[in-house]
Design a protein around this motif. Structure first.
Motif, PDB file in Angstrom:
ATOM      1  N   GLU A  65       0.802  -1.229   0.000  1.00  0.00           N
ATOM      2  CA  GLU A  65       0.000   0.000   0.000  1.00  0.00           C
ATOM      3  C   GLU A  65       0.833   1.275   0.000  1.00  0.00           C
ATOM      4  O   GLU A  65       0.374   2.314  -0.433  1.00  0.00           O
ATOM      5  CB  GLU A  65      -0.943   0.025   1.199  1.00  0.00           C
ATOM      6  N   LYS A  66       2.038   1.205   0.529  1.00  0.00           N
ATOM      7  CA  LYS A  66       2.852   2.411   0.685  1.00  0.00           C
ATOM      8  C   LYS A  66       3.985   2.572  -0.326  1.00  0.00           C
ATOM      9  O   LYS A  66       4.338   3.684  -0.692  1.00  0.00           O
ATOM     10  CB  LYS A  66       3.427   2.469   2.100  1.00  0.00           C
ATOM     11  N   TRP A  67       4.572   1.499  -0.786  1.00  0.00           N
ATOM     12  CA  TRP A  67       5.773   1.572  -1.624  1.00  0.00           C
ATOM     13  C   TRP A  67       5.502   1.160  -3.065  1.00  0.00           C
ATOM     14  O   TRP A  67       4.772   0.208  -3.318  1.00  0.00           O
ATOM     15  CB  TRP A  67       6.877   0.684  -1.057  1.00  0.00           C
ATOM     16  N   SER A  68       6.134   1.898  -4.011  1.00  0.00           N
ATOM     17  CA  SER A  68       5.979   1.568  -5.425  1.00  0.00           C
ATOM     18  C   SER A  68       7.305   1.743  -6.155  1.00  0.00           C
ATOM     19  O   SER A  68       8.187   2.492  -5.723  1.00  0.00           O
ATOM     20  CB  SER A  68       4.920   2.465  -6.070  1.00  0.00           C
ATOM     21  N   LEU A  69       7.427   1.041  -7.259  1.00  0.00           N
ATOM     22  CA  LEU A  69       8.547   1.179  -8.191  1.00  0.00           C
ATOM     23  C   LEU A  69       7.958   1.366  -9.579  1.00  0.00           C
ATOM     24  O   LEU A  69       6.909   0.792  -9.891  1.00  0.00           O
ATOM     25  CB  LEU A  69       9.434  -0.070  -8.180  1.00  0.00           C
ATOM     26  N   GLY A  70       8.626   2.153 -10.416  1.00  0.00           N
ATOM     27  CA  GLY A  70       8.076   2.365 -11.745  1.00  0.00           C
ATOM     28  C   GLY A  70       9.043   3.017 -12.695  1.00  0.00           C
ATOM     29  O   GLY A  70      10.230   3.189 -12.392  1.00  0.00           O
ATOM     30  N   VAL A  71       8.505   3.376 -13.858  1.00  0.00           N
ATOM     31  CA  VAL A  71       9.271   4.085 -14.881  1.00  0.00           C
ATOM     32  C   VAL A  71       8.451   5.278 -15.357  1.00  0.00           C
ATOM     33  O   VAL A  71       7.225   5.200 -15.452  1.00  0.00           O
ATOM     34  CB  VAL A  71       9.640   3.172 -16.076  1.00  0.00           C
ATOM     35  N   ASP A  72       9.128   6.386 -15.625  1.00  0.00           N
ATOM     36  CA  ASP A  72       8.506   7.602 -16.172  1.00  0.00           C
ATOM     37  C   ASP A  72       9.196   7.958 -17.477  1.00  0.00           C
ATOM     38  O   ASP A  72      10.430   7.898 -17.563  1.00  0.00           O
ATOM     39  CB  ASP A  72       8.690   8.799 -15.228  1.00  0.00           C
ATOM     40  N   PHE A  73       8.397   8.344 -18.452  1.00  0.00           N
ATOM     41  CA  PHE A  73       8.917   8.862 -19.713  1.00  0.00           C
ATOM     42  C   PHE A  73       8.311  10.238 -19.902  1.00  0.00           C
ATOM     43  O   PHE A  73       7.089  10.382 -19.898  1.00  0.00           O
ATOM     44  CB  PHE A  73       8.532   7.949 -20.882  1.00  0.00           C
ATOM     45  N   GLY A  74       9.165  11.257 -20.035  1.00  0.00           N
ATOM     46  CA  GLY A  74       8.656  12.617 -20.135  1.00  0.00           C
ATOM     47  C   GLY A  74       9.234  13.391 -21.295  1.00  0.00           C
ATOM     48  O   GLY A  74      10.283  13.038 -21.848  1.00  0.00           O
ATOM     49  N   LEU A  75       8.531  14.456 -21.669  1.00  0.00           N
ATOM     50  CA  LEU A  75       8.996  15.367 -22.711  1.00  0.00           C
ATOM     51  C   LEU A  75       8.623  16.775 -22.291  1.00  0.00           C
ATOM     52  O   LEU A  75       7.470  17.038 -21.930  1.00  0.00           O
ATOM     53  CB  LEU A  75       8.346  15.041 -24.060  1.00  0.00           C
ATOM     54  N   ARG A  76       9.595  17.679 -22.316  1.00  0.00           N
ATOM     55  CA  ARG A  76       9.368  19.102 -22.043  1.00  0.00           C
ATOM     56  C   ARG A  76       9.928  19.885 -23.219  1.00  0.00           C
ATOM     57  O   ARG A  76      10.992  19.557 -23.742  1.00  0.00           O
ATOM     58  CB  ARG A  76      10.080  19.569 -20.775  1.00  0.00           C
ATOM     59  N   GLU A  77       9.209  20.928 -23.608  1.00  0.00           N
ATOM     60  CA  GLU A  77       9.681  21.773 -24.696  1.00  0.00           C
ATOM     61  C   GLU A  77       9.644  23.223 -24.243  1.00  0.00           C
ATOM     62  O   GLU A  77       8.617  23.702 -23.763  1.00  0.00           O
ATOM     63  CB  GLU A  77       8.811  21.586 -25.938  1.00  0.00           C
TER      64      GLU A  77
END
Length: 183
Positions: free
Chosen positions: A59-71
């Motif tokens: 319930e408290k801990w997570s692992l993941g991946v983020d893919f982002g784009l900023r212009e």
């Protein structure tokens, strides 16, 4: 070699155990970013977004991946054309706190690669190309509000910085999160 096999077996057991595995969450968010470092004097406020996949260990801990784009558009005083693009690829760890039946708060830390690219024309009409890859770090703090059992409205703020101290940005994104494959 034996240590690797043992580690793989432990990870499989943990990831398939109902005591640890809770759910998968996908997020799609868009927002604004304010540049810092050298780009702050040459660029305007930027925009962009993120797509992420998060695996909840409990319930408290997570692992993941983020893919982002900023212009970020260049300021017309300095450059006549295009923009600075920053693509981010991060592994993210998160800690989540349930504030009420509908509201959750979280803190996350992303570590990854920031790919920066730009082509622009200066006052002397010459074209310049900029392409760099740096390691980056991005602490995030946010809240989400449960709209339906598996759908959340999310808002978070972050500060992203890289090994190139002149490149970074503050960002605020708003979007949706969807939980699926709840165990």
């Amino acid at each position: 070699m034996k240590v690797t096999h043992k580690l793989i077996v432990i990870l499989i057991v943990l990831s398939t155990s109902s005591a640890f595995a809770q759910k998968l969450r996908v997020s799609l968010e868009g927002g604004i970013a304010k540049p810092v470092g050298w780009q702050a004097q040459y660029t305007l406020q930027g925009e962009g977004g993120e797509v992420s996949l998060e695996y909840f260990l409990n319930e408290k801990w997570s692992l993941g991946v983020d893919f982002g784009l900023r212009e970020f558009l260049y300021h017309p005083i300095y450059f006549q054309q295009p923009s600075l693009r920053v693509k981010t690829y991060e592994a993210v760890g998160g800690y989540h706190i349930k504030l009420s039946s509908h509201v959750n708060a979280y803190g996350k830390l992303g570590v990854g690669v920031y790919h920066t690219r730009s082509t622009y024309r200066s006052d002397d009409q010459a074209f310049y190309h900029f392409n760099a890859v740096n390691a980056g770090l991005s602490p995030k703090v946010g809240f989400n509000y449960r709209l339906m059992p598996s759908l959340f409205l999310d808002m978070n703020g972050s500060y992203s910085f890289t090994t190139d101290r002149e490149l970074g940005f503050f960002g605020v994104v708003v979007g949706f999160q969807y939980d699926f494959l709840e165990f």
